[in-house]
Design a protein around this motif. Structure first.
Motif, PDB file in Angstrom:
ATOM      1  N   TYR A 103      -3.142  53.234  42.448  1.00  0.00           N
ATOM      2  CA  TYR A 103      -3.680  52.199  41.561  1.00  0.00           C
ATOM      3  C   TYR A 103      -2.742  51.969  40.381  1.00  0.00           C
ATOM      4  O   TYR A 103      -2.404  50.837  40.039  1.00  0.00           O
ATOM      5  CB  TYR A 103      -5.068  52.611  41.074  1.00  0.00           C
ATOM      6  N   VAL A 104      -2.303  53.092  39.786  1.00  0.00           N
ATOM      7  CA  VAL A 104      -1.410  52.999  38.630  1.00  0.00           C
ATOM      8  C   VAL A 104      -0.127  52.263  39.019  1.00  0.00           C
ATOM      9  O   VAL A 104       0.491  51.587  38.210  1.00  0.00           O
ATOM     10  CB  VAL A 104      -1.112  54.415  38.071  1.00  0.00           C
ATOM     11  N   LYS A 105       0.263  52.414  40.290  1.00  0.00           N
ATOM     12  CA  LYS A 105       1.488  51.753  40.729  1.00  0.00           C
ATOM     13  C   LYS A 105       1.228  50.388  41.401  1.00  0.00           C
ATOM     14  O   LYS A 105       2.084  49.866  42.098  1.00  0.00           O
ATOM     15  CB  LYS A 105       2.267  52.663  41.663  1.00  0.00           C
ATOM     16  N   LEU A 139      -6.537  53.170  47.266  1.00  0.00           N
ATOM     17  CA  LEU A 139      -6.849  52.852  45.873  1.00  0.00           C
ATOM     18  C   LEU A 139      -6.999  54.136  45.059  1.00  0.00           C
ATOM     19  O   LEU A 139      -7.720  54.179  44.083  1.00  0.00           O
ATOM     20  CB  LEU A 139      -8.127  52.022  45.779  1.00  0.00           C
ATOM     21  N   GLY A 140      -6.340  55.194  45.507  1.00  0.00           N
ATOM     22  CA  GLY A 140      -6.342  56.422  44.722  1.00  0.00           C
ATOM     23  C   GLY A 140      -5.673  56.152  43.387  1.00  0.00           C
ATOM     24  O   GLY A 140      -4.992  55.131  43.223  1.00  0.00           O
ATOM     25  N   THR A 141      -5.848  57.047  42.430  1.00  0.00           N
ATOM     26  CA  THR A 141      -5.341  56.775  41.084  1.00  0.00           C
ATOM     27  C   THR A 141      -3.844  56.523  41.056  1.00  0.00           C
ATOM     28  O   THR A 141      -3.373  55.589  40.427  1.00  0.00           O
ATOM     29  CB  THR A 141      -5.650  57.944  40.144  1.00  0.00           C
ATOM     30  N   ALA A 142      -3.095  57.382  41.777  1.00  0.00           N
ATOM     31  CA  ALA A 142      -1.639  57.259  41.736  1.00  0.00           C
ATOM     32  C   ALA A 142      -1.215  55.908  42.293  1.00  0.00           C
ATOM     33  O   ALA A 142      -0.341  55.249  41.740  1.00  0.00           O
ATOM     34  CB  ALA A 142      -1.003  58.389  42.525  1.00  0.00           C
ATOM     35  N   LYS A 151       5.345  53.386  49.339  1.00  0.00           N
ATOM     36  CA  LYS A 151       6.121  52.504  48.463  1.00  0.00           C
ATOM     37  C   LYS A 151       6.041  51.050  48.902  1.00  0.00           C
ATOM     38  O   LYS A 151       7.058  50.374  49.100  1.00  0.00           O
ATOM     39  CB  LYS A 151       7.575  52.988  48.415  1.00  0.00           C
ATOM     40  N   GLY A 203      -4.045  61.127  49.754  1.00  0.00           N
ATOM     41  CA  GLY A 203      -3.279  62.324  49.455  1.00  0.00           C
ATOM     42  C   GLY A 203      -1.791  62.110  49.679  1.00  0.00           C
ATOM     43  O   GLY A 203      -1.038  63.047  49.833  1.00  0.00           O
ATOM     44  N   ALA A 204      -1.375  60.852  49.699  1.00  0.00           N
ATOM     45  CA  ALA A 204       0.047  60.558  49.868  1.00  0.00           C
ATOM     46  C   ALA A 204       0.588  60.008  48.559  1.00  0.00           C
ATOM     47  O   ALA A 204       1.391  59.083  48.535  1.00  0.00           O
ATOM     48  CB  ALA A 204       0.249  59.575  51.011  1.00  0.00           C
ATOM     49  N   CYS A 205       0.126  60.610  47.451  1.00  0.00           N
ATOM     50  CA  CYS A 205       0.411  60.082  46.121  1.00  0.00           C
ATOM     51  C   CYS A 205       1.894  60.086  45.788  1.00  0.00           C
ATOM     52  O   CYS A 205       2.353  59.314  44.960  1.00  0.00           O
ATOM     53  CB  CYS A 205      -0.336  60.883  45.070  1.00  0.00           C
ATOM     54  N   GLY A 206       2.626  60.988  46.429  1.00  0.00           N
ATOM     55  CA  GLY A 206       4.049  61.078  46.150  1.00  0.00           C
ATOM     56  C   GLY A 206       4.791  59.811  46.521  1.00  0.00           C
ATOM     57  O   GLY A 206       5.851  59.524  45.992  1.00  0.00           O
ATOM     58  N   ILE A 207       4.220  59.038  47.469  1.00  0.00           N
ATOM     59  CA  ILE A 207       4.905  57.844  47.937  1.00  0.00           C
ATOM     60  C   ILE A 207       4.103  56.594  47.585  1.00  0.00           C
ATOM     61  O   ILE A 207       4.164  55.585  48.256  1.00  0.00           O
ATOM     62  CB  ILE A 207       5.148  57.911  49.459  1.00  0.00           C
ATOM     63  N   VAL A 237       0.670  55.814  58.085  1.00  0.00           N
ATOM     64  CA  VAL A 237       0.799  55.743  56.632  1.00  0.00           C
ATOM     65  C   VAL A 237       2.210  55.304  56.260  1.00  0.00           C
ATOM     66  O   VAL A 237       3.189  55.874  56.724  1.00  0.00           O
ATOM     67  CB  VAL A 237       0.542  57.123  55.990  1.00  0.00           C
ATOM     68  N   CYS A 271      -7.804  57.591  47.969  1.00  0.00           N
ATOM     69  CA  CYS A 271      -6.772  58.611  48.014  1.00  0.00           C
ATOM     70  C   CYS A 271      -6.555  59.181  49.405  1.00  0.00           C
ATOM     71  O   CYS A 271      -7.413  59.811  49.992  1.00  0.00           O
ATOM     72  CB  CYS A 271      -7.034  59.769  47.065  1.00  0.00           C
TER      73      CYS A 271
END
Lengths: 173, 535, 238
Positions: A100-102, A95-98, A154, A137-141, A151, A135
């Motif tokens: 969450y936004v997605k 539920l990190g921001t990135a 997408k 730290g896998a925000c890129g995906i 992990v 988070c």
């Protein structure tokens, strides 16, 4: 001081010693029974036992000569320590921001509805524990979901539910 | 180990790397690993063996290449061809393409290294990322590693080192932006035999993974930076406090420490100087508040990670009451280049009050997800529109969030703001550790504010009243708003409570917890008002 | 002893250099409200009620842990401070289940006193009505978590003065609670010496003597200070 005998303390010679307590003992020895190593030792204890049951906490407290309440306070302060047994499988939704936004909140909602439990709980059949993380730290995906420690990125509500159904049907990852 | 030996390893490793005409570098940092990078690398290894190309092609596992949203990535030298989204089906085609005689089909999408994503970056912190094998100390030494530590120990006084760092203008990259040189000088001046240096690797902001990438890609850089810092302040013991959520980074750090010890680059009398230094790793257990330095110290001591009032600052009374220097991963990562190229060189990059470069984790609704490093002063518009390639699905930017739960939102009309400590603060946000999340037209700012408040109430340690009870009430008020049950009175109360929590909380977590609300109220008040109940 | 001069609320006063603002103010008869401070044990600066404004400092500073300095100019009763204090007390009342009318220390409660002092008669924040327990397992004392404000005075007095460390804080954030032993009933904790110091240290009716009825119980926080002075300076009478 404490005189109560612990149910799961390593037994006297001649009896079979719980191997998990042996692992714990080795870890404490390696840390020279230092009180400041409490968190490392709790990590190891959780690894060996799966969760931190009261007997284990008591055992650690005695070995490190720490007050019981202090050990309990530390064990409950940190999110990663669990005082309850977890299910056979774990599913962690980031539920990190990135994420969450997605849309990871929608994934979590779908899972909660499907499993009938809230985040942080385990299904009644002890099969699946549902957790959320802040988070990975896998925000890129993003959005990321962890299935039994792996992990995957997408994700969508559909394929996460499919994965869960697989677990439920085969009891296998 | 002495300098001759170090240079010999450098020469030897370089030669070894040049023996084979081709090199395939596979990113094996967390981002790509979770997209299957490990099996890609394994298949490449096997395919090379099957094609009997072992003598010509070297397959190397390396750290983060930056473009995390399109992993797994590989790069082929000497042509520097970059491939994205590599799948196992692509492997034969990649092998065929190696001899260049024909272009083969079924190749993965090719990356353009002249694209603004790469062209606008300036790599200082990440200079070795994606180029060297993080598990091999020789690779780091080949790039000149540990030579600056030698230089510092044998040719500079601690005071010279501090002067150089001060001259560079480097400011703390953990979020606060405190001048690093001043911090070092304070610890150095403290009396006492026992001092500590700590590396704060408890990167907890949701949406930020800069430190993880640095640790996974170039761990020795942090060890060398910490050793230089320890020499400068007079410490001989260091701790790296790292969150348990980063198992790969922990593994690589452990390995790096082992290797450094074996080479005598850590331990007693390093480079035959009187300087002794050792590093221990402390693994966190999931508490965001442990990023706050006094809470971090409590956690290293094996206690509940609750902050205590400052003063006394850790520089005066830190770990076990001794003077302690705490810097963040990225701060330490800047030290080696500063010593190598000089403080003046570093100070020539960036803006007047913000020197050097900053690494950002660019995520959210953006085309090019990943890690970027840009000179301070680069505008947010450049980052989002050029480097980031704009919003996903041709959407429009609504706001860019920086600083995580302690920061705020920058609305679209202010995108020309340069990234600098002061200019961001003026907008009501902060540089933070470097999370940068792009939000598009569909994002509800009130819901984002509530998201962060949920985070803060869950991460509050519970010690002081405003943070413990205040964040709960703020979260409830925001929920009321989201559910369209709030009145003007609730909105007034929300604002008043934000101010109170900000002004009266004990530590940084509480003091900054209301920032996401305050900043969205400042720029998107209409959204809040539109949710109010009509009475 | 080095003496410092400072100004609190426009009143010029002197203090010894090792005093905190809170102590200096108290000596001069200036009352700064506080809940987590207890004479005789260490300070944690957690309740934030004793925050004061110091000229030249942009942040509010807790009086209990801020040392006096020469020439300090301090305000303890500005409008801002009064507003914040009142909100802090409201937050406390909304957070727990504080019902004075049925409480053993009604009329002799520091939380109640502070509420009166800051002019709080009701909370503007919605009451949370948490589900909390009452522990009556100890033969002499009881612990009502509904009335606990997490000031940790019991934790500190038990650890620092009695040396038993029966209490600690468990969990975190809004879920925090005072735990005895390994989250076992108080009466089952072998480390407890039944000394009763935590009872005297408690500012509310959370820790109480069994058998007391409404408004009947008195705390004696002064006893803690007396014990410390007695041990350190061998003054055994009060």
């Amino acid at each position: 001081m404490e005189t109560k005998t612990l149910t799961k303390q390593p037994q006297k010679s001649g009896q079979k010693v719980d191997k998990r307590f042996k692992i714990l003992e080795v870890t404490m020895k390696r840390n020279h029974y230092r009180q400041d190593a409490l968190i490392e030792i709790l990590h190891k204890a959780q690894e060996a036992f799966g969760y931190l049951e009261p007997d284990v906490l008591e055992y650690v407290a005695h070995a490190l000569k720490l007050p019981l309440s202090r050990v309990y306070g530390v064990a409950t302060f940190y999110h990663l320590f669990s005082l309850k047994p977890s299910g056979k499988h774990t599913c962690v939704v980031c539920l990190g921001t990135a994420c969450y936004v997605k849309g990871s909140d929608k994934i979590l909602a779908a899972l909660q509805q499907e499993l009938g439990i809230k985040s942080g709980e385990t299904t009644a059949d002890k099969q699946i524990s549902l957790l959320s993380a802040r988070c990975l730290g896998a925000c890129g995906i993003a959005p990321a979901v962890v299935f039994d420690g792996e992990v995957t990125g997408k994700q969508t509500a559909e394929n996460v539910l499919e994965k869960i159904k697989n677990w439920q049907q085969h009891g296998e990852p | 180990m002495n300098l001759e030996e170090l240079l010999a390893i450098q020469k030897e490793t370089k030669q070894k790397r040049q023996q084979k005409p081709k090199q395939i570098r596979c990113c094996i940092a967390s981002g790509c690993l979770s997209c299957g990078a490990e099996s890609v690398k394994k298949s490449l290894d096997n395919a090379i063996k099957e094609a009997h190309l072992e003598q010509e092609v070297e397959v190397l596992g390396v750290g983060c290449m930056g473009i995390c949203g399109r992993g797994p990535s590989i790069e082929i030298d000497p042509e520097t061809t970059l491939y994205h989204n590599v799948t196992l089906e692509n492997i034969p085609a990649i092998i065929t393409s190696l001899n260049q005689t024909k272009t083969s089909e079924n190749l993965p999408p090719q990356g353009d290294l002249n694209h603004p994503f790469f062209a606008y970056q300036k790599l200082i912190v990440r200079e070795n990322s994606g180029k060297i094998d993080p598990d091999n100390i020789d690779d780091y030494i080949a790039e000149g590693g540990y030579q600056q530590l030698h230089h510092v120990l044998l040719e500079m006084t601690p005071n010279d080192v501090i002067k150089e760092v001060t001259k560079s203008g480097l400011r703390g990259r953990g979020g606060g932006g405190y001048p690093t040189g001043v911090k070092w000088a304070t610890v150095a001046k403290m009396p006492g035999q026992q001092k500590y240096v700590i590396c704060n690797a408890d990167e907890g902001d949701p949406g930020a993974f800069m430190d993880r990438a640095v640790l996974e890609s170039d761990p020795h850089r942090i060890l060398e930076g910490m050793a230089i810092a320890a020499y400068a302040v007079g410490a001989n013991h260091g701790y790296i406090y790292i969150r348990a959520e980063y198992p790969l980074a922990i593994k690589r750090l452990e390995k790096a420490i082992q290797q450094a010890k074996r080479y005598g680059l850590m331990g007693s009398q390093i480079f035959d100087s009187p300087f002794d230094f050792k590093i221990d790793i402390r693994v966190g257990a999931g508490a965001f508040v442990c990023g706050e330095e006094t809470a971090l110290i409590a956690s290293v001591e094996g206690k509940r990670g609750t902050p205590r009032p400052r003063p006394p600052y850790p520089a005066e009374s830190g770990l076990w009451g001794d003077p302690t220097l705490i810097n963040n991963v990225e701060t330490y990562a800047n030290i080696v280049p500063i010593i190598r190229e000089g403080g003046d060189w570093y100070a020539s990059i960036g803006t007047e009050n913000s020197k050097g470069t900053k690494v950002f984790a660019l995520t959210g609704k953006i085309e090019n997800n990943g890690l970027i490093e840009v000179p301070m002063g680069t505008s947010i518009r450049t980052i989002v529109e050029e480097i980031g390639g704009g919003v996903l699905d041709q959407g429009t930017v609504k706001a860019v969030q920086t600083g995580g739960p302690s920061g705020g939102c920058i609305p679209a009309h202010l995108l020309d703001t340069p990234v600098e400590y002061d200019s961001l603060q003026k907008l009501g946000t902060i540089m933070g550790s470097g999370g940068m999340i792009v939000m598009d037209q569909d994002t509800s700012m009130v819901e984002i504010a509530r998201f962060y408040m949920d985070f803060c109430q869950e991460e509050s340690c519970g010690k002081c009243i405003p943070c413990r009870a205040g964040t709960v009430q703020l979260y409830d008020l925001l929920t009321k708003l989201v559910e369209r049950k709030a009145t003007q009175q609730d909105l007034d109360q929300l604002e008043a409570l934000c101010q109170m929590v900000k002004d009266t909380s004990l530590c940084g977590l509480g003091m900054t917890a209301p920032n996401p609300v305050i900043s969205t109220l400042q720029y998107f008040r209409d959204e809040y008002v539109s949710l109010l109940q009509v009475t | 002893m080095v003496v410092k001069t400072l100004i609190i609320n426009n009143q010029l006063l002197t203090a010894s250099e090792d005093q905190t603002i809170l102590e200096a103010a108290k000596d001069a008869g200036i009352d700064i409200p506080t809940l987590c401070h207890l004479d005789g044990v260490s300070d944690v600066g957690a309740c934030r009620l004793c925050l004061v404004e110091i000229e030249g400092s942009s942040k509010l500073q807790p009086a209990c842990v801020t040392q006096v300095q020469e020439g300090m100019v301090i305000q303890t009763e500005t409008e801002k401070l009064q507003t914040y204090r009142r909100m802090a007390v409201e937050l406390l009342f909304a957070e727990g289940n504080h019902v004075c009318a049925v409480c053993v220390v009604n009329g002799n409660c520091q939380l109640q006193d502070v509420a009166v002092r800051v002019g709080m008669d009701h909370s503007r924040f919605p009451y949370q009505f948490p589900q909390r327990k009452v522990d009556l397992s100890h033969p002499q004392f009881g612990m009502d978590h509904n009335r606990c404000i997490l000031c940790t005075r019991c934790v500190r007095v038990c650890d620092e003065i009695e040396g038993a460390h029966v209490w600690d804080v468990a969990s975190r954030g809004g879920q925090s609670f005072i735990v005895s032993g390994i989250n076992q009933p108080w009466g089952d904790v072998n480390a407890c010496t039944s000394c009763g110091k935590c009872v005297d240290a408690c500012p509310t009716g959370a820790i109480f003597r069994k058998g007391s009825t409404v408004a009947e119980m008195n705390h004696d926080p002064e006893k803690i200070r007396f014990l410390v002075t007695a041990r350190e300076q061998k003054e055994w009478t009060r």
